[in-house]
Design a protein around this motif. Structure first.
Motif, mmCIF file in Angstrom:
data_model
loop_
_atom_site.group_PDB
_atom_site.id
_atom_site.type_symbol
_atom_site.label_atom_id
_atom_site.label_comp_id
_atom_site.label_asym_id
_atom_site.label_seq_id
_atom_site.Cartn_x
_atom_site.Cartn_y
_atom_site.Cartn_z
ATOM 1 N N PRO A 1 33.381 52.718 -17.731
ATOM 2 C CA PRO A 1 33.842 51.701 -18.547
ATOM 3 C C PRO A 1 34.622 50.520 -17.838
ATOM 4 O O PRO A 1 34.534 49.598 -18.240
ATOM 5 N N GLN A 2 35.169 50.845 -16.841
ATOM 6 C CA GLN A 2 36.304 49.901 -15.908
ATOM 7 C C GLN A 2 35.024 48.628 -15.622
ATOM 8 O O GLN A 2 35.399 47.661 -15.562
ATOM 9 N N GLU A 3 33.783 49.078 -15.052
ATOM 10 C CA GLU A 3 32.963 48.249 -14.648
ATOM 11 C C GLU A 3 32.334 47.312 -15.885
ATOM 12 O O GLU A 3 32.103 46.337 -15.859
ATOM 13 N N LEU A 4 31.998 48.151 -16.849
ATOM 14 C CA LEU A 4 31.600 47.369 -18.092
ATOM 15 C C LEU A 4 32.564 46.555 -18.615
ATOM 16 O O LEU A 4 32.098 45.459 -19.097
ATOM 17 N N HIS B 1 23.192 46.829 -15.932
ATOM 18 C CA HIS B 1 23.224 47.618 -14.797
ATOM 19 C C HIS B 1 24.151 48.735 -15.053
ATOM 20 O O HIS B 1 23.634 50.022 -14.808
ATOM 21 N N TYR B 2 25.066 48.437 -15.634
ATOM 22 C CA TYR B 2 26.202 49.811 -16.179
ATOM 23 C C TYR B 2 25.966 50.504 -17.351
ATOM 24 O O TYR B 2 26.475 51.038 -17.748
ATOM 25 N N ARG B 3 24.668 50.113 -18.159
ATOM 26 C CA ARG B 3 24.348 50.735 -19.039
ATOM 27 C C ARG B 3 24.890 50.915 -20.368
ATOM 28 O O ARG B 3 25.291 51.836 -20.901
ATOM 29 N N LEU B 4 25.324 49.311 -20.581
ATOM 30 C CA LEU B 4 26.183 49.175 -21.977
ATOM 31 C C LEU B 4 25.417 50.124 -23.064
ATOM 32 O O LEU B 4 25.752 50.504 -23.964
ATOM 33 N N ASP B 5 24.096 50.036 -23.152
ATOM 34 C CA ASP B 5 23.234 50.375 -24.228
ATOM 35 C C ASP B 5 23.485 52.075 -24.406
ATOM 36 O O ASP B 5 23.421 52.421 -25.655
#
Ligand code: SF4
Ligand code: SF4
Lengths: 371, 493
Positions: free
Chosen positions: B377-380, B394-398
């Motif tokens: 979550p921190q990258e998101l 890339h960090y798969r928000l989906d």
């Protein structure tokens, strides 16, 4: 934060986390080690800490003012106090005031605010400050006095030294020189370098030991010469006991942090394991290294670094596997730097080097997760 | 499941073990848009009278009999706090039902599916997916798995437990009916281990004991085990690709309340109501109400307050705002006459704590440790702040289920979930824009192609005409030449 969530957190203290609380707890974990250090090395340890905290808070407030941020909110998280404290613990007692000012400026401004403040800095601020001092003032930052249980507190010389530190009057008195002494690791390094230059005279390493003769650190090797020993300090000596007990205190503080869940085991364990393995490889490769294994971990800043420096969340990678690699990297570099560099201790530079790799590690290790 | 939070109710909190049914209201509000704000079309005119259970538009069912008023912009219970076009239904107080016969045993699948659509059966999970569509997709597979989701692990959400406890035999009957229809290879009934009373009620049911088609899966009460994508992954080991739904893989995952709604629809009762838990913000009191869709929020709260002094006190202390949804997954909104819709499972009332101002992320990765979807979550968060869709992908928000676990543990008090909700909206909007642009591009290309085609055809036709004309001219010239020849020959003859 969703208001109801806030209520929920109020009702569940176990889930109540807070940056300020985290920083405060880490500071608490530093207390036993710091107290022990003050008992061994005298009041200069305490004044170092207090002065650095004061200076860093002032610099932080100034930086926040210039950046037009809320000073109260910015200081409230306590991160700068912790950074100042960590830096102070790396320095020998009663370092001159001007060195402290430069260290505080480097930590606060160069280490933190040029990148945008808390959470944005790629390098550990305390280590940035320490590295700057290590390079700029090698003499002031590597000269440790001989530890003496409670001794420093009853010695007029130490008080004089502390006074001159605070009043920022000129530096080292001759009485002072007499009691300075190398840390066990200086001796380790000296012994290793002597051995390596003897065995591999053709390699670049001999050049390095030659260089160490020219660099400021030479003062240290000179002192170890005074001690008259090339093979290290006896395990039972006061110096040895002091350093080992200090590491034990850091270990206790670190275990407390682990226990309350502020740090996770991955990073320190990986770092200590990697350092041990690397050291074993070196003992096979260079049998002349005579320092016995457990003491290698306990002398110097390895344990302190593993639990308090490398675990700085801002500059460490955040996924678990990345933290394993990161810790291992620091452990290996640390021993390699101890053996091959001009500095007796490699933790600071090892941490800074791995700091630079942290974003990459994070990026690579996300692939570990199931898609 | 990795991560998640073991959340519990406060000690000595009370749950009212009865379901209270809201009395009939004078007015109901029915949004004329879907959850994703697509406008719903309807052939109903203002002033027209409808019966209870009549389908006004796709997924919009009249909750009682009465007269439809013209559409107005009205409050909508959605995190966006938008107002949307809404029908007002003025109740006539008779509550006459549309006569819908129970479907016979031997009707076709298509009949059953259209019955579900007509009766407005939709998922009770918030986004309001049409259950008929879901089942249709699952039926295309030969190997099917049925998962009945009775996992509601958020404290303060008690409606599923109340349903199972007080209507155990109907629930079992409904499950059996669904199993009969879907014919899955296995049927998993997922429930958490802290709902022992509900488990006991269900397993001691006679129908179940005679024909135990349901496999019980008890999960530890860790929030958010009930999130559909996580539950499916956990029970079947199936990893869903982004934008893939469980139904596309032959797994039908339905909430136990929806199973009841399906059963009711097949038996002639449209989906017009649901159970809602109403609690105080501190979760000390919870009561469960049966509320018809379209009932205004303030009426629900007023009724809840009349049922319990604790709730009345909470409402008195904070008469202006309410949390729609559970303490973690919900959102706050003013108390007004926004309607209750299918996705609303809980309401929290009372004074809320002052939220702390967020500070900088210290990258402690606590959020990553608790994230049940195994995200960072921190990258998101960083990516969401800069609205960088590639990094978000890339960090798969989906894969983020918007559960709010990361919010709970974040020491910097960053409203992470809010950012992710916003980012999802932004990504969806961009996708929509791209789709629109692509459509426009195809259209303009087709148009250009048509123009070209026409020009070509015209050119060909012109050419033909020209050559025909030329040929004719030629022929004429030939004739004249011949005549001339003849003329020339004549005098000599
Ligand atoms: S929990 Fe909060 S502070 Fe910690 S890494 Fe996640 S977002 Fe940053
Ligand atoms: S990132 Fe999404 S799925 Fe993960 S904890 Fe936060 S809200 Fe839940």
């Amino acid at each position: 934060m969703i208001p109801a969530l806030q209520s929920y957190r109020q009702a569940n203290p176990a889930q109540r986390r807070d940056t300020t609380r985290i920083m405060t707890r880490v500071c608490w974990a530093l207390v036993p080690g710091t107290a022990l250090m003050a008992l061994w090395f005298g009041p200069g340890v305490v004044t170092n800490g207090l002065l650095l905290i004061l200076l860093c808070v002032l610099f932080e407030a100034g930086a926040l003012l210039l950046r037009q941020r809320s000073i109260r909110h910015g200081l409230n998280d306590g991160s700068i106090v912790l950074a100042a404290w960590l830096l102070a613990l790396c320095l020998p007692p009663a370092v001159p005031m001007f060195v402290l000012v430069i260290g505080a400026a480097a930590t606060t401004l160069l280490g933190k605010h040029v990148y945008g403040g808390l959470g944005q800095n790629p390098f550990n601020p305390a280590m940035v400050g320490y590295a700057v001092l290590l390079i700029s003032f090698p003499q002031n930052t590597t000269q440790w006095i001989e530890p003496q249980w409670l001794g420093g507190w009853f010695n007029p010389d130490t008080w004089e030294r502390v006074w001159s530190q605070i009043t920022a009057s000129s530096g080292v008195t001759s009485a002072w020189d007499a009691v300075t002494q190398a840390t066990p690791l200086d001796q380790f390094r000296t012994a290793t370098h002597a051995a390596s230059s003897a065995t591999t005279s053709a390699s670049g390493m001999s050049g390095m030991s030659g260089m160490s003769g020219m660099s400021g650190v030479s003062g240290v090797s000179g002192v170890s010469g005074v001690n008259g020993s090339n093979t290290g300090i006896g395990i039972g000596s006061a110096t040895s006991i002091a350093w080992i007990s200090l590491s034990a205190a850091w270990l206790a503080g670190g275990l407390y942090l682990l226990f309350v869940g502020l740090i996770r085991w991955h990073l320190p364990v990986a770092m200590l394991a990697a350092a041990t393995t690397t050291y074993i490889v070196y003992t096979v490769w260079m049998p002349d290294i005579t320092l016995p294994l457990p003491w290698v971990l306990f002398y110097g800043g390895l344990i302190f670094g593993a639990f308090f420096i490398a675990t700085d969340p801002v500059t460490a990678p955040s996924s678990r596997s990345a933290r394993l690699w990161y810790g291992a990297g620091i452990g290996i570099l640390c021993v390699v730097l101890r053996v091959h560099s001009n500095y007796p201790e490699g933790v600071a530079f090892a941490v800074l080097l791995m700091n630079a790799c942290a974003p990459l590690l994070d990026r690579v290790c996300v692939r570990d997760q199931p898609q | 499941m990795k991560g998640g939070l073991a959340l519990s109710r406060p000690a000595n909190s009370t749950i009212d073990d009865q379901i209270h049914t809201l009395p009939l209201q004078a007015t109901y509000y029915l949004p004329a848009v879907s959850y994703s704000r697509a406008v719903l079309h309807s052939q109903y005119e203002p002033g027209q009278s409808v019966l209870r259970g009549e389908s006004i538009a796709q997924g919009v069912i009249a909750p009682t009999s009465g007269t439809l008023r013209a559409q107005v912009n009205h409050a909508w219970p959605h995190p966006s706090h938008l107002e949307v076009p809404t029908w007002e239904l003025e109740a006539d107080g008779l509550d006459t039902a549309l006569p819908l016969a129970p479907l016979a045993q031997n009707v076709t699948t298509q009949d059953k599916l259209s019955r579900l659509t007509m009766a407005g059966v939709q998922g009770l999970g918030g986004a309001g997916f049409s259950t008929a569509k879901k089942i249709e997709r699952v039926l295309q597979h030969t190997e099917r798995t049925l998962i009945i989701n009775a996992v509601e692990c958020e404290p303060g959400v008690e409606c599923d437990r109340m349903l199972m406890q007080s209507h155990a035999s109907s629930v079992i009957e409904a499950c059996h009916a669904l199993v009969e229809w879907i014919q899955p290879t296995q049927t998993l009934f997922a429930i958490e281990d802290d709902k022992q009373s509900a488990i006991d009620a269900l397993t001691s049911d006679k129908t179940h004991q005679q024909n135990p088609v349901l496999t019980w899966v008890t999960l530890p009460a860790v929030y958010p085990s009930g999130a559909e994508s996580l539950l499916v992954q956990r029970l079947t080991g199936l990893h869903l690709a982004p934008n893939q739904r469980a139904a596309d893989a032959g797994v039908l995952c339905v909430n136990v309340g929806t199973v009841m709604a399906i059963y009711n629809a097949l038996n002639g009762n449209a989906a017009i109501d649901r159970l809602i838990s109403v609690s105080t913000q501190d979760l000390m009191h919870t009561t469960t109400l049966s509320v018809r869709f379209g009932t205004p929020l303030n009426a629900v709260l007023k009724f809840a307050a009349s049922q319990h002094t604790g709730l009345a006190e909470a409402l008195r202390l904070n008469p202006t705002a309410v949390q729609v949804g559970g303490p973690l997954s919900g959102f706050s909104r003013p108390i007004d006459n926004a309607p209750i819709l299918a996705g609303c499972n809980a309401l929290l009332i009372g004074p809320s704590h002052q939220s702390q101002p967020p500070s900088a992320c210290i990258r402690c990765a606590e959020c990553a440790t608790v994230c049940p979807a195994n995200l960072l979550p921190q990258e998101l968060y960083t990516a969401a702040r800069s609205d960088d869709h590639d990094v978000l992908k890339h960090y798969r928000l989906d894969a983020c289920v918007l559960c709010g676990c990361c919010d709970v543990v974040c020491p910097a008090h960053i409203p992470l979930t809010q950012w992710f909700r916003f980012a999802k909206g932004s990504v969806a909007e961009q996708a929509q824009n791209e789709a629109d642009a692509a459509l426009a591009r195809t259209r303009s290309e087709q148009h250009a192609a048509r123009v070209e085609q026409r020009a070509l055809e015209k050119a060909v036709a012109d050419e033909q005409r020209r050559s025909a004309a030329a040929a004719a001219k030629h022929a004429k010239a030939d004739i004249q030449a011949a005549l001339a020849r003849v003329k020339r020959k004549k005098p000599s003859a």
